[in-house]
Design a protein around this motif. Sequence first.
Motif, PDB file in Angstrom:
ATOM      1  N   ARG A  38       0.829  -1.210   0.000  1.00  0.00           N
ATOM      2  CA  ARG A  38       0.000   0.000   0.000  1.00  0.00           C
ATOM      3  C   ARG A  38       0.867   1.265   0.000  1.00  0.00           C
ATOM      4  O   ARG A  38       0.637   2.186  -0.785  1.00  0.00           O
ATOM      5  CB  ARG A  38      -0.939  -0.017   1.200  1.00  0.00           C
ATOM      6  CG  ARG A  38      -2.168  -0.893   0.961  1.00  0.00           C
ATOM      7  CD  ARG A  38      -2.753  -1.440   2.233  1.00  0.00           C
ATOM      8  NE  ARG A  38      -3.934  -2.252   1.958  1.00  0.00           N
ATOM      9  CZ  ARG A  38      -3.914  -3.499   1.476  1.00  0.00           C
ATOM     10  NH1 ARG A  38      -2.752  -4.056   1.193  1.00  0.00           N
ATOM     11  NH2 ARG A  38      -5.027  -4.167   1.256  1.00  0.00           N
ATOM     12  N   LYS A 124      -5.519  10.284   0.435  1.00  0.00           N
ATOM     13  CA  LYS A 124      -5.904   8.863   0.306  1.00  0.00           C
ATOM     14  C   LYS A 124      -5.986   8.185   1.682  1.00  0.00           C
ATOM     15  O   LYS A 124      -6.428   7.039   1.772  1.00  0.00           O
ATOM     16  CB  LYS A 124      -4.871   8.111  -0.545  1.00  0.00           C
ATOM     17  CG  LYS A 124      -4.973   8.375  -2.030  1.00  0.00           C
ATOM     18  CD  LYS A 124      -3.971   7.466  -2.740  1.00  0.00           C
ATOM     19  CE  LYS A 124      -3.594   7.931  -4.102  1.00  0.00           C
ATOM     20  NZ  LYS A 124      -2.446   7.193  -4.640  1.00  0.00           N
ATOM     21  N   TYR A 127      -9.178   6.469   2.853  1.00  0.00           N
ATOM     22  CA  TYR A 127      -9.439   5.207   2.149  1.00  0.00           C
ATOM     23  C   TYR A 127      -8.613   4.085   2.774  1.00  0.00           C
ATOM     24  O   TYR A 127      -9.075   2.939   2.884  1.00  0.00           O
ATOM     25  CB  TYR A 127      -9.090   5.309   0.648  1.00  0.00           C
ATOM     26  CG  TYR A 127      -9.765   6.414  -0.112  1.00  0.00           C
ATOM     27  CD1 TYR A 127     -10.840   7.111   0.427  1.00  0.00           C
ATOM     28  CD2 TYR A 127      -9.359   6.760  -1.388  1.00  0.00           C
ATOM     29  CE1 TYR A 127     -11.464   8.123  -0.272  1.00  0.00           C
ATOM     30  CE2 TYR A 127      -9.984   7.769  -2.108  1.00  0.00           C
ATOM     31  CZ  TYR A 127     -11.020   8.458  -1.533  1.00  0.00           C
ATOM     32  OH  TYR A 127     -11.641   9.461  -2.233  1.00  0.00           O
ATOM     33  N   ASP A 131      -9.875   0.621   4.269  1.00  0.00           N
ATOM     34  CA  ASP A 131      -9.295  -0.597   3.700  1.00  0.00           C
ATOM     35  C   ASP A 131      -8.839  -1.517   4.848  1.00  0.00           C
ATOM     36  O   ASP A 131      -9.151  -2.719   4.870  1.00  0.00           O
ATOM     37  CB  ASP A 131      -8.131  -0.199   2.783  1.00  0.00           C
ATOM     38  CG  ASP A 131      -7.245  -1.347   2.375  1.00  0.00           C
ATOM     39  OD1 ASP A 131      -7.719  -2.481   2.340  1.00  0.00           O
ATOM     40  OD2 ASP A 131      -6.057  -1.099   2.073  1.00  0.00           O
ATOM     41  N   THR A 165      -7.942   1.144  -4.736  1.00  0.00           N
ATOM     42  CA  THR A 165      -7.898   2.072  -3.609  1.00  0.00           C
ATOM     43  C   THR A 165      -6.703   3.018  -3.655  1.00  0.00           C
ATOM     44  O   THR A 165      -6.819   4.168  -3.232  1.00  0.00           O
ATOM     45  CB  THR A 165      -7.891   1.280  -2.285  1.00  0.00           C
ATOM     46  OG1 THR A 165      -8.854   0.231  -2.387  1.00  0.00           O
ATOM     47  CG2 THR A 165      -8.238   2.150  -1.106  1.00  0.00           C
ATOM     48  N   TYR A 166      -5.567   2.552  -4.158  1.00  0.00           N
ATOM     49  CA  TYR A 166      -4.360   3.383  -4.053  1.00  0.00           C
ATOM     50  C   TYR A 166      -3.806   3.863  -5.386  1.00  0.00           C
ATOM     51  O   TYR A 166      -3.190   4.916  -5.440  1.00  0.00           O
ATOM     52  CB  TYR A 166      -3.283   2.632  -3.267  1.00  0.00           C
ATOM     53  CG  TYR A 166      -3.805   2.259  -1.914  1.00  0.00           C
ATOM     54  CD1 TYR A 166      -3.983   3.233  -0.944  1.00  0.00           C
ATOM     55  CD2 TYR A 166      -4.191   0.953  -1.624  1.00  0.00           C
ATOM     56  CE1 TYR A 166      -4.514   2.919   0.288  1.00  0.00           C
ATOM     57  CE2 TYR A 166      -4.720   0.636  -0.392  1.00  0.00           C
ATOM     58  CZ  TYR A 166      -4.883   1.620   0.559  1.00  0.00           C
ATOM     59  OH  TYR A 166      -5.419   1.316   1.769  1.00  0.00           O
ATOM     60  N   PHE A 171     -13.130   5.766  -3.970  1.00  0.00           N
ATOM     61  CA  PHE A 171     -13.596   5.613  -2.590  1.00  0.00           C
ATOM     62  C   PHE A 171     -14.461   4.377  -2.345  1.00  0.00           C
ATOM     63  O   PHE A 171     -15.063   4.238  -1.290  1.00  0.00           O
ATOM     64  CB  PHE A 171     -14.362   6.876  -2.164  1.00  0.00           C
ATOM     65  CG  PHE A 171     -15.528   7.220  -3.055  1.00  0.00           C
ATOM     66  CD1 PHE A 171     -16.667   6.440  -3.085  1.00  0.00           C
ATOM     67  CD2 PHE A 171     -15.482   8.342  -3.879  1.00  0.00           C
ATOM     68  CE1 PHE A 171     -17.735   6.750  -3.895  1.00  0.00           C
ATOM     69  CE2 PHE A 171     -16.546   8.670  -4.708  1.00  0.00           C
ATOM     70  CZ  PHE A 171     -17.683   7.857  -4.709  1.00  0.00           C
ATOM     71  N   ASP A 172     -14.543   3.472  -3.299  1.00  0.00           N
ATOM     72  CA  ASP A 172     -15.435   2.319  -3.176  1.00  0.00           C
ATOM     73  C   ASP A 172     -15.220   1.500  -1.911  1.00  0.00           C
ATOM     74  O   ASP A 172     -16.121   0.802  -1.442  1.00  0.00           O
ATOM     75  CB  ASP A 172     -15.309   1.396  -4.402  1.00  0.00           C
ATOM     76  CG  ASP A 172     -15.943   2.018  -5.620  1.00  0.00           C
ATOM     77  OD1 ASP A 172     -15.407   3.026  -6.097  1.00  0.00           O
ATOM     78  OD2 ASP A 172     -16.996   1.515  -6.063  1.00  0.00           O
ATOM     79  N   VAL A 173     -14.001   1.575  -1.368  1.00  0.00           N
ATOM     80  CA  VAL A 173     -13.704   0.774  -0.181  1.00  0.00           C
ATOM     81  C   VAL A 173     -14.542   1.236   1.026  1.00  0.00           C
ATOM     82  O   VAL A 173     -14.809   0.441   1.932  1.00  0.00           O
ATOM     83  CB  VAL A 173     -12.178   0.809   0.100  1.00  0.00           C
ATOM     84  CG1 VAL A 173     -11.726   2.117   0.706  1.00  0.00           C
ATOM     85  CG2 VAL A 173     -11.737  -0.366   0.940  1.00  0.00           C
ATOM     86  N   GLN A 324     -12.928   0.418 -10.979  1.00  0.00           N
ATOM     87  CA  GLN A 324     -13.029   0.419  -9.515  1.00  0.00           C
ATOM     88  C   GLN A 324     -14.155  -0.466  -8.987  1.00  0.00           C
ATOM     89  O   GLN A 324     -14.124  -0.908  -7.848  1.00  0.00           O
ATOM     90  CB  GLN A 324     -13.174   1.846  -8.964  1.00  0.00           C
ATOM     91  CG  GLN A 324     -14.466   2.562  -9.281  1.00  0.00           C
ATOM     92  CD  GLN A 324     -14.353   3.407 -10.526  1.00  0.00           C
ATOM     93  OE1 GLN A 324     -13.581   3.089 -11.425  1.00  0.00           O
ATOM     94  NE2 GLN A 324     -15.124   4.475 -10.614  1.00  0.00           N
ATOM     95  N   LEU A 327     -13.780  -4.111  -7.323  1.00  0.00           N
ATOM     96  CA  LEU A 327     -13.490  -4.278  -5.899  1.00  0.00           C
ATOM     97  C   LEU A 327     -14.653  -4.953  -5.163  1.00  0.00           C
ATOM     98  O   LEU A 327     -14.434  -5.693  -4.197  1.00  0.00           O
ATOM     99  CB  LEU A 327     -13.215  -2.904  -5.274  1.00  0.00           C
ATOM    100  CG  LEU A 327     -12.851  -2.873  -3.797  1.00  0.00           C
ATOM    101  CD1 LEU A 327     -11.442  -3.393  -3.588  1.00  0.00           C
ATOM    102  CD2 LEU A 327     -12.934  -1.454  -3.246  1.00  0.00           C
TER     103      LEU A 327
END
Lengths: 432, 267
Positions: A38, A124, A127, A131, A165-166, A171-173, A324, A327
Amino acid sequence: MTKLLKGILKRIITSEIFEDSKNRVSFYKYLLIGLFLRFLFIPFFFQIDILSSYTRAAGQLFETIPETPAVIQLVMHWLHVFFLKIVVQIIPNLKTILSIPEPHPQWLAFISNNQVFRMLSVIKFPYFIFDLACAFLLLRFTKDARTNLKVFKHWMINPIVIFVTYIFARFDVIPLFITLLALYFAMKDKKYISIFLLVISIVMRFFPVLILPFLIIYLAKNKKDYIIFSLLGISGLLALEIGSRLISGSSALFKLLNSQHFTFLIALKWGMEGLHVSLIPLVIFFTLTIISFFEISNKSFSDLLKYSLIAFLLWFSFGYYHPQYLLWAIPFLIFQFIEKDKIFYYHLLQILIIPFILLYWGQLVTSYLFTPIDSRYFVYFPDIVDIIRKYYTPSKFANIFSSIFSGVSIWIIYEVYKLSKIKSNLVFNTKK
Amino acid sequence: MSNKYKKSTNRRINIKERIDIKTKIKKLLIISLLLIVILTLTNCGRPFYVPGASMGYFLWQTEDGNYHLYWSNDWDRNASNDNLRKFSGSIRTDGVITIKNLYLWEGEELTKDIENVDIIKVEPSRVEFIAYTTNHDYEDGIDFSIDNETYVEFNLKNNDIYDLGRISLGSFANSPDEEIFIISEDELLYEAKKPFYLKHPFSTFFFKLSYDRVFTNIYLLLMGIIVVELIRVSILLKSKNYKKLIYISYGILFLILIIVNIILLTK
């Protein structure tokens, strides 16, 4: 102090893992590898959408750009306003960049800024927290510590989780965490909390709506339950509709039905020769999946996860999706890896195909992702789509890989369906 | 009994050999991948560009002293007029210019049916050119040499405007700062021979890291701790000199941080 720390750690990573030295070491190793991967990407990669989210938030917070986000994005918008209020203290020049009205000059100002790595790490960071929250929540689903560790490992090193995410920085996480929380409470038989949380996640990102029917069927014991849960299920959307009509005087639901999000699900149609009628494959197969789940006499939590996965995979096989959105299938897939190794290898195949599908979006998801490293170099870097175009039509090229991806996804659906017909070897932390 | 022993020993040797070969292949793959990445990103000798996919001017010099000024257009199906783009400009010097080759040049003498012909006017100390690219003819270039020069001045326009970001001098993305720019003797050769970390994208990457020292220190410290902890859990935990090795690992990490900070402060 150490006792307190140990107590907190035990709570976070569960006592089964904390008290066994072998499990503890494995957990620590997976966590470190996950963190390393990450941190490798957080400061250096970026896609313009995250800047749009924060620009809208800045508009709200500093009254810079009076842009109202779409109603369906309201919850996520306010979350970004909250994040920005905190992070702007650490990086004051972010405010100046976010107040540039035109997207292109704003993007150039952001990527060429000498503090871009710091800015990316900070924006980030929320997020990253969600995560990790997903990872720690996934540690709690089964009764077996080794299985939980495997689930944790697969989440921490999954390339799609890291990419979305990265690298892609979406922002789906966040709504995914709320969805996982809903599933966790469903597993614990906390029906109302579970439905309520799923409704929140639907309001945040719409797509968890795909698993709403399965959750209702899983939780309902009688007709009354079906009515209450269904009403609760649509209550979030109704609240959104009423709120939208009260605030802006226009309908949110009809806007949603006419929006891209809904079109993504129903875009593929089978036309009938000479008639103005067409069938939507995703709706057909989705209905079949719901009926199939309904017909299971003793529905287990494992079945709920499997059918939810099938719903998402059907979307990726017969609908349109942005990178995205992939995910959403990951937490459900991970549990299947543990039941059947083969599914993991098919998922690896999917991961190998994804870079080719990304060609649909051209430089936005290829060279532009690297622009914070050196804006001049990567903005002018030749577009891979142009290179492919010299030899073959890029859209056809991407379509071939997209179709292969659909084929692999359908095969995974078949494997998962076969698994649902035998007793699962996963022992979930259910109360049933 | 001895046969069995031999067989098991042979099997063990075979497994060991196979593991050795696998490790060697892995190492080779990693090294070649790194080389490909570095070579692609820095490209020795001439600026990196893909004709038909890269857009702009690419200027470089070879060891024989010859200059090479090439231009390319990126393919765009939706562009009007077959993606017609005009590349025009001039080269001025205090020396004597000799044209060696006109690369993919569609001049009047070559094709009579062409609508937008490429034109070049050559004088002893001055060259002027107008050339066109399309989706079907996406690259042109001039190879030339200059004798007795102390400077060479370039004035390069892209569709009649200056687009400095799309001019690469010696290496990709090494753009001029002024619209009409001067190249001193062997400047392009020097640029091409620079080590990779002084070229784009590494030069900008390292500059940004050195600019934001607070970020760089925190980042390196975090990544360093993760790496040391990974080594500790995966390798050192089984070692007899566990404590000693831990101190050494963290010592190395802090030494690296000190060295990085010294470099950052001296820059």
